[in-house]
Scaffold this active site. Structure first.
Site, mmCIF file in Angstrom:
data_model
loop_
_atom_site.group_PDB
_atom_site.id
_atom_site.type_symbol
_atom_site.label_atom_id
_atom_site.label_comp_id
_atom_site.label_asym_id
_atom_site.label_seq_id
_atom_site.Cartn_x
_atom_site.Cartn_y
_atom_site.Cartn_z
ATOM 1 N N SER A 1 0.621 -1.279 0.040
ATOM 2 C CA SER A 1 -0.194 0.066 -0.037
ATOM 3 C C SER A 1 0.626 0.903 -0.069
ATOM 4 C CB SER A 1 -1.035 -0.070 1.101
ATOM 5 O OG SER A 1 -2.122 0.838 1.087
ATOM 6 N N ASP B 1 -9.601 -5.470 -4.606
ATOM 7 C CA ASP B 1 -9.042 -4.436 -3.771
ATOM 8 C C ASP B 1 -10.168 -3.118 -3.690
ATOM 9 O OD1 ASP B 1 -7.752 -2.548 -2.363
ATOM 10 O OD2 ASP B 1 -5.726 -3.337 -2.893
ATOM 11 N N HIS C 1 -7.451 -6.067 -0.117
ATOM 12 C CA HIS C 1 -6.073 -5.065 -0.092
ATOM 13 C C HIS C 1 -5.151 -5.713 0.838
ATOM 14 C CE1 HIS C 1 -4.036 -1.457 -0.353
ATOM 15 N NE2 HIS C 1 -3.933 -1.283 0.872
#
Length: 286
Positions: free
Chosen positions: A113, A232, A259
């Site tokens: 991320s 995601d 995610h």
């Protein structure tokens, strides 16, 4: 007597994303160590058990200091010998000769991320030390404007450490949206643990971030793998595709996960990390 040099123990350095700490990698740390590899999961400044307050962190340099300090202590892979061995190698005439070999440790930097920004920062400083960079549904710094890095929606709660009339200094995922955004395919116990451990993300880490360093010219020589997560809800596949296009990696791999595949599909993620390492560690892009 002849020499052989083999890639040996891999050193995986795992970088968490926004609001997460080293704790989110606990399954992957265990799986990699069980395969015989060395693993370091990092708490960036203001994350995990790091004592600093997110609202007090004003720069990317400060936020990434724990990662930079860690990588600084790792010897260059060509100089780090983990073991010597001698074996008899049979020749074409069924004879044998002793062969002396050595194994070296190579650094695989994996970021999740927003941790992709930290990965990019580290590449500029340690481009020659990192054997492989893996972006796990991660933000790619190269080619993105600062405005692109600051896209916040209604799923954030903001902190205003400089005062209510100043720009926000931290952000935290709203508790009511955490599971749907981050962990909708993950076990309940993992998302529950995360809800207890998430901390505010220092927005100072992305303000005025500078991506230059001693090895800026070398970053395109480091093999990069982008792992795209297809279900995601935070960094949606189309946004991940934009990241991929702005700085095309060596290879794109996919996972049919949310995610947080370190929770929802740890064994599959392990397989991709080992596959990428087997393909690209020790390879430099000319």
């Amino acid at each position: 007597m002849s020499w052989e040099k083999n890639p040996g123990i891999l050193h995986f350095v795992l970088v968490p994303g926004a609001c997460h700490g080293a704790w989110c990698w606990h399954k992957i740390v265990s799986l990699l160590r069980n395969k015989g590899h060395k693993v370091s999961a990092v708490d960036l400044a203001g994350a995990g058990i790091d004592p600093r307050d997110a609202d007090s962190i004003s720069s990317s340099e400060e936020h990434n200091k724990p990662l930079i300090d860690l990588i600084s202590t790792i010897p260059d892979d060509e100089n780090l010998v983990t073991s010597f061995w001698v074996r008899e190698v049979k020749g074409p005439n069924h004879g044998s000769k002793p062969t002396l070999g050595l194994e070296t440790s190579q650094v695989v930097l994996v970021a999740h991320s927003a941790g992709g920004l930290s990965l990019g920062y580290a590449l500029h400083l340690f481009g020659k030390k990192i054997s492989l960079a893996v972006y796990l549904t991660a933000v790619v710094h190269k080619g993105l404007d600062s405005d692109d890095k600051e896209q916040f929606g209604d799923h954030w709660e903001f902190g205003f450490g400089l005062g209510p009339d100043k720009p926000p200094t931290s952000a935290l995922f709203r508790r009511e949206t955490q599971r749907e955004l981050l962990y909708q395919l993950s076990p309940d116990e993992d998302s529950t643990l995360a809800s207890m451990l998430l901390r505010s993300w220092p927005l100072g880490s992305i303000y005025n971030a500078c991506y230059e360093g001693e090895h800026t010219k070398d970053i395109d020589k480091v093999p990069r793998v982008y792992i795209k997560t297809l279900k995601d809800n935070l960094l949606k596949p189309e946004l991940q595709e934009e990241m991929i296009k702005c700085w095309p990696p060596t290879e794109v791999m996919t996972m049919d996960t949310d995610h947080s595949p370190f929770f929802s599909a740890p064994n599959e993620l392990l397989g991709l990390l080992l596959k990428a390492s087997a393909l690209y560690c020790g390879e430099r892009i000319s």
